[in-house]
Enzyme design. Structure first.
Site, mmCIF file in Angstrom:
data_model
loop_
_atom_site.group_PDB
_atom_site.id
_atom_site.type_symbol
_atom_site.label_atom_id
_atom_site.label_comp_id
_atom_site.label_asym_id
_atom_site.label_seq_id
_atom_site.Cartn_x
_atom_site.Cartn_y
_atom_site.Cartn_z
ATOM 1 N N VAL A 96 -8.897 -3.362 18.012
ATOM 2 C CA VAL A 96 -8.938 -4.209 19.204
ATOM 3 C C VAL A 96 -8.899 -3.320 20.436
ATOM 4 O O VAL A 96 -8.077 -2.404 20.535
ATOM 5 C CB VAL A 96 -7.762 -5.209 19.212
ATOM 6 C CG1 VAL A 96 -7.797 -6.063 20.466
ATOM 7 C CG2 VAL A 96 -7.824 -6.091 17.965
ATOM 8 N N LEU A 97 -9.805 -3.585 21.370
ATOM 9 C CA LEU A 97 -9.979 -2.734 22.542
ATOM 10 C C LEU A 97 -8.657 -2.467 23.247
ATOM 11 O O LEU A 97 -7.975 -3.379 23.692
ATOM 12 C CB LEU A 97 -10.952 -3.389 23.522
ATOM 13 C CG LEU A 97 -11.272 -2.594 24.795
ATOM 14 C CD1 LEU A 97 -12.011 -1.307 24.437
ATOM 15 C CD2 LEU A 97 -12.110 -3.417 25.747
ATOM 16 N N ASP A 132 -5.106 -1.127 15.914
ATOM 17 C CA ASP A 132 -4.963 -1.964 14.716
ATOM 18 C C ASP A 132 -3.737 -2.861 14.882
ATOM 19 O O ASP A 132 -2.611 -2.475 14.574
ATOM 20 C CB ASP A 132 -4.815 -1.072 13.478
ATOM 21 C CG ASP A 132 -4.779 -1.871 12.179
ATOM 22 O OD1 ASP A 132 -4.727 -3.124 12.236
ATOM 23 O OD2 ASP A 132 -4.804 -1.254 11.102
ATOM 24 N N ILE A 133 -3.976 -4.081 15.374
ATOM 25 C CA ILE A 133 -2.855 -4.998 15.615
ATOM 26 C C ILE A 133 -2.854 -6.172 14.647
ATOM 27 O O ILE A 133 -2.011 -7.053 14.734
ATOM 28 C CB ILE A 133 -2.866 -5.515 17.071
ATOM 29 C CG1 ILE A 133 -4.181 -6.231 17.388
ATOM 30 C CG2 ILE A 133 -2.628 -4.382 18.053
ATOM 31 C CD1 ILE A 133 -4.219 -6.891 18.764
ATOM 32 N N LYS A 174 -13.790 -14.135 23.405
ATOM 33 C CA LYS A 174 -15.223 -13.882 23.159
ATOM 34 C C LYS A 174 -15.969 -15.199 22.991
ATOM 35 O O LYS A 174 -17.094 -15.359 23.495
ATOM 36 C CB LYS A 174 -15.370 -13.029 21.887
ATOM 37 C CG LYS A 174 -16.748 -12.390 21.705
ATOM 38 C CD LYS A 174 -17.018 -11.364 22.786
ATOM 39 C CE LYS A 174 -18.340 -10.651 22.565
ATOM 40 N NZ LYS A 174 -18.252 -9.540 21.619
ATOM 41 N N GLY A 226 -17.232 7.165 18.057
ATOM 42 C CA GLY A 226 -16.929 5.903 17.386
ATOM 43 C C GLY A 226 -18.166 5.038 17.245
ATOM 44 O O GLY A 226 -19.301 5.483 17.448
ATOM 45 N N ASN A 277 -12.416 2.478 29.490
ATOM 46 C CA ASN A 277 -11.740 1.414 30.247
ATOM 47 C C ASN A 277 -10.249 1.418 29.919
ATOM 48 O O ASN A 277 -9.875 1.624 28.769
ATOM 49 C CB ASN A 277 -12.349 0.045 29.895
ATOM 50 C CG ASN A 277 -13.307 -0.436 30.968
ATOM 51 O OD1 ASN A 277 -13.173 -0.087 32.128
ATOM 52 N ND2 ASN A 277 -14.275 -1.239 30.574
#
Length: 762
Positions: free
Chosen positions: A77-78, A82-83, A95, A197, A287
């Protein structure tokens, strides 16, 4: 706002008034037993049988064709890593929200509790019959590559991993344009890619598809330059391994033409930038903080062409320019996949759109005199309304040409019109309004700042950069409330009833008395008036101590308007002030006048109200199409009330021929362009989409806008005062925080417009 306050606000936003950001809404009637019998048993059996005969009929009888699954396992997740699947759900709902508001696609989020590639793929394949497309999201590399590759091979619906291809498509369009400006060819330039990536790999592959040469590309990961002699390289990294005997970013940047940053903040130094070739192209897309600060980069190299992932700098590489419109085009031709040809078509469409004249609506939104193709404009703006009519047709055509479209489009003009109509249920205009206000914030005095909702709104407009608030009211109460909502910014607080304010009150009183002394006002009267917040605030605007004024939250509208008319007065050439409401409806923005001021306007006053409303609509970047409403249609009644409207129209046609306006016309004919065309083809409104309604009297206008607001849940901005000499705006009694914020943005934009006209007159 403190970090804790921002955290609390974000949690409340996602939790209230109901948890989450999306919901399912019925698209068919369901009010009667007959409706329910058609929706479910026994009527539902008929479409089921038709689909059983031919599976393709599922697109005809169900929502599959406009339904995209947003699928993740929450492993990348940006900004969060890994959450897990549950924690990733707010992002996936977001989204889905973007799919809806930008392309009218129904996005349904699905979070899978597995890191096993085979289980993930098998699960997606099992549920795929539900959906028209699959958007993979926030899955870590290298698993993401394998998952997408296999799903594209094994499913017959479009599949795209947006983290890979979204940034690739947008940045490729920007790169093509930047190279054109720099007068360089893609096959000749040396490219440095910082990051290895999913996004970096996809970007580099797409650049190669457009002609970038492998020998001119250097890719770096956290260990440095990816060289062919490095051990344990993944298949993807090996694809981009370099023969060059260099190890560091500093070495790679020497004489490089292009830097693509998809890594971490502040890894590029001014020295590295200076070592690049002439007219360097730098896309620092990390970002929220780019690989090199924008201002630092721009001050280091005057010949730089730069893009970032941030909205507060020119040339934002934003995925929302791509994924909604790519899926829109793919769904509309029932493409079996999203292939390279379709992605390349999207790139070319975005690149070409940048070179076309920019609509005034976009210039207004971004506070530009005129956006032109050049170093600071190499990619379209996210709020450009042309995107939906430009990118999906290009993608759809590429799908057809490459043989993956099952339902080819034959009438392209009709298709583009349908695409534009999809924007109607969206409130982009509010975002455009806020965006424009931020380009040149003004000082706004809030005359009732000792009310909690006013303070909340003032806090928001300050933090969002919409305005610089001045808080007028009981200082002790204001400070207590500020503490309650953690509003700890250094803002000006004025309590006009205290002795501290005597000097300013006397100054204003003297000015007021001088202006009104021959109208029966004594100096004592003037001093007394300055204890009234609305009089004091109006004088602040008159004397330039504030640019705009917001009031009316706690008092009846007429009592607040009166001092404004007395002190601020009408603009030059205006005979009557009026009020307009902007309603955000499912058919798009609608302007309604006069909703609050003139009880029974004459025909000439109606015409003037229409003319002022037209000017205001253009301030929002919208070309007005005006219906002058009545109970009659085009002379069908000779009653004075109908004649009044007809006379107003005649006046407008004579004196303002450039305004698209007609009437008198009933509201149903005004809003149904097919009905109007069939019955009154001679009308100037025939075949046009009306977006502005002028009512014959205050009763009809006020009742209508409030009914729309409550029954249809339409957002309302207003009443917006038209014809005032300075930017003062009055809230409806008890307005909500969001309404106050929107009205503040209106006041700021109004001030910007008045300032612009004032400068032009000098």
């Amino acid at each position: 706002m403190s970090k804790e306050s921002r955290r609390r606000e974000a949690l409340v936003y996602h939790a209230k008034p109901q948890p989450g950001k999306i919901k399912i809404v019925p698209t068919k009637r369901y009010s009667t037993q007959r409706d329910l019998a058609l929706a479910y048993s026994p009527g539902v059996a008929e479409p089921c049988l038709e689909i059983a005969k031919n599976k393709d009929n599922v697109y005809k009888y169900t929502a599959k064709g406009n339904l995209v699954a947003v699928i993740t396992n929450g492993t990348a997740v940006l900004g969060l890593g890994d959450i897990g699947p549950e924690a990733s759900k707010p992002v996936m709902e977001g989204k889905g929200l973007l799919f809806k508001i930008f392309a009218d696609i129904d996005g349904m989020d699905i979070e899978l509790d597995t890191k096993d590639i085979d289980k993930f793929i098998e699960t997606v394949k099992t549920i795929a019959p539900t959906f028209g497309g699959i958007n993979l999201e926030d899955i870590k590399a290298p698993e993401a590559f394998e998952i997408e590759r296999r799903l594209k091979e094994e499913l017959d619906i479009p599949v795209m991993h947006d983290d890979q291809h979204g940034t690739a498509i947008i940045s490729a369009a920007a790169l093509l344009n930047a190279l054109e400006i720099a007068e360089k060819k893609i096959e000749d330039v040396k490219i440095v890619i910082s990051g290895a990536g999913a996004a970096a790999v996809s970007c580099t592959r797409l650049y190669k598809a457009f002609g970038a040469m492998p020998e001119n590309i250097v890719m770096l990961d956290s260990k440095g330059v990816i060289r062919k002699d490095r051990e344990n390289l993944s298949k993807e990294k090996l694809e981009f391994a370099s023969d060059r005997k260099i190890d560091t970013l500093e070495e790679a940047m020497v004489n490089a033409d292009v830097f693509i940053g998809l890594s971490i903040a502040d890894i590029v130094s001014p020295a590295m930038l200076n070592s690049m070739a002439d007219n360097p192209i730098v896309f620092a897309m990390a970002n929220p903080d780019p690989e090199i600060d924008y201002e630092l980069a721009m001050s280091t190299r005057k010949d730089i062409i730069m893009a970032t992932g941030r909205s507060d700098h020119p040339n934002q590489v934003n995925n929302v320019l791509g994924f909604p419109f790519i899926f829109r085009g793919a769904l509309d031709v029932r493409a079996t996949k999203i292939n390279e040809e379709m992605k390349m078509a999207a790139v070319k469409a975005l690149a070409e759109l940048t070179k076309e004249p920019v609509p005034e609506q976009v210039n207004i939104a971004y506070g530009e005199t005129r956006l032109n193709f050049g170093r600071d404009y190499i990619i379209p703006k996210p709020f450009d309304p042309r995107l939906i009519a430009s990118v999906p047709p290009a993608v759809a055509k590429a799908a057809m040409d490459s043989g993956v479209a099952k339902e080819p489009i034959e009438d392209w003009a009709k298709y583009e019109e349908e695409l534009l109509q999809r924007l109607g249920n969206d409130n982009k205009i509010v975002r455009l309004l806020h965006n424009r206000a931020k380009t040149n914030p003004k000082k706004v005095v809030f005359a009732e700042a000792d009310h909690l909702d006013i303070l909340k709104a003032a806090q928001i407009v300050l933090e969002e950069g919409i305005a610089e608030p001045i808080l007028l009211g009981d200082k002790e109460t204001i400070l207590e409330l500020m503490k309650e909502i953690d509003f700890d910014a250094d803002v000006l607080i004025i309590d006009n009833k205290t002795n501290e304010c005597n000097e300013k009150k006397n100054q204003y009183a003297k000015k007021y008395w001088e202006a009104r002394k021959r109208h029966g006002v004594t100096f004592y009267d003037a001093q007394k008036k300055m204890r009234d917040r609305n009089y004091f605030a109006a004088m602040m605007v008159n004397e330039g101590d504030a640019d705009c004024l917001i009031s009316g939250y706690s008092r009846a509208y007429p009592t607040v308007v009166r001092p404004m008319l007395e002190l601020i007065g009408k603009a030059s050439g205006v005979s009557k002030v009026a009020a307009m409401n902007l309603m955000i409806t499912e058919r798009g923005p609608m302007f309604l006048s006069d909703t609050s001021i003139n009880i029974e306007p004459t025909s000439k006053e109606l015409a003037k109200i229409a003319q002022m409303t037209a000017t205001a609509a253009k301030m929002f970047g919208i070309e007005p199409v005006i219906a002058m409403l009545s109970y009659a249609n085009f002379g069908s009644s000779r009653d004075d009330r109908a004649n009044k409207v007809g006379d107003a129209v005649a006046y407008l046609h004579r004196h303002y021929p450039d305004i698209t306006v007609d009437g008198e016309v009933q509201s149903d004919f005004a809003l149904n362009k097919e009905l109007l065309q069939s019955q009154f083809p001679f009308s100037k409104l025939a075949g046009k989409k009306v977006n502005t309604l002028i009512f014959p009297n205050l009763d009809s206008a006020n009742i209508t806008y409030k009914l729309m607001k409550e029954l249809n849940q339409s957002d309302s901005i207003g009443p917006i005062l038209l014809g005032m000499n300075k930017p003062v705006h009055i809230l409806q009694l008890g307005a909500g925080v969001e309404e106050i914020v929107n009205m503040t943005a209106v006041a700021v934009v109004d001030a910007q417009e008045k300032e612009k006209r004032q400068k032009a007159a000098l």
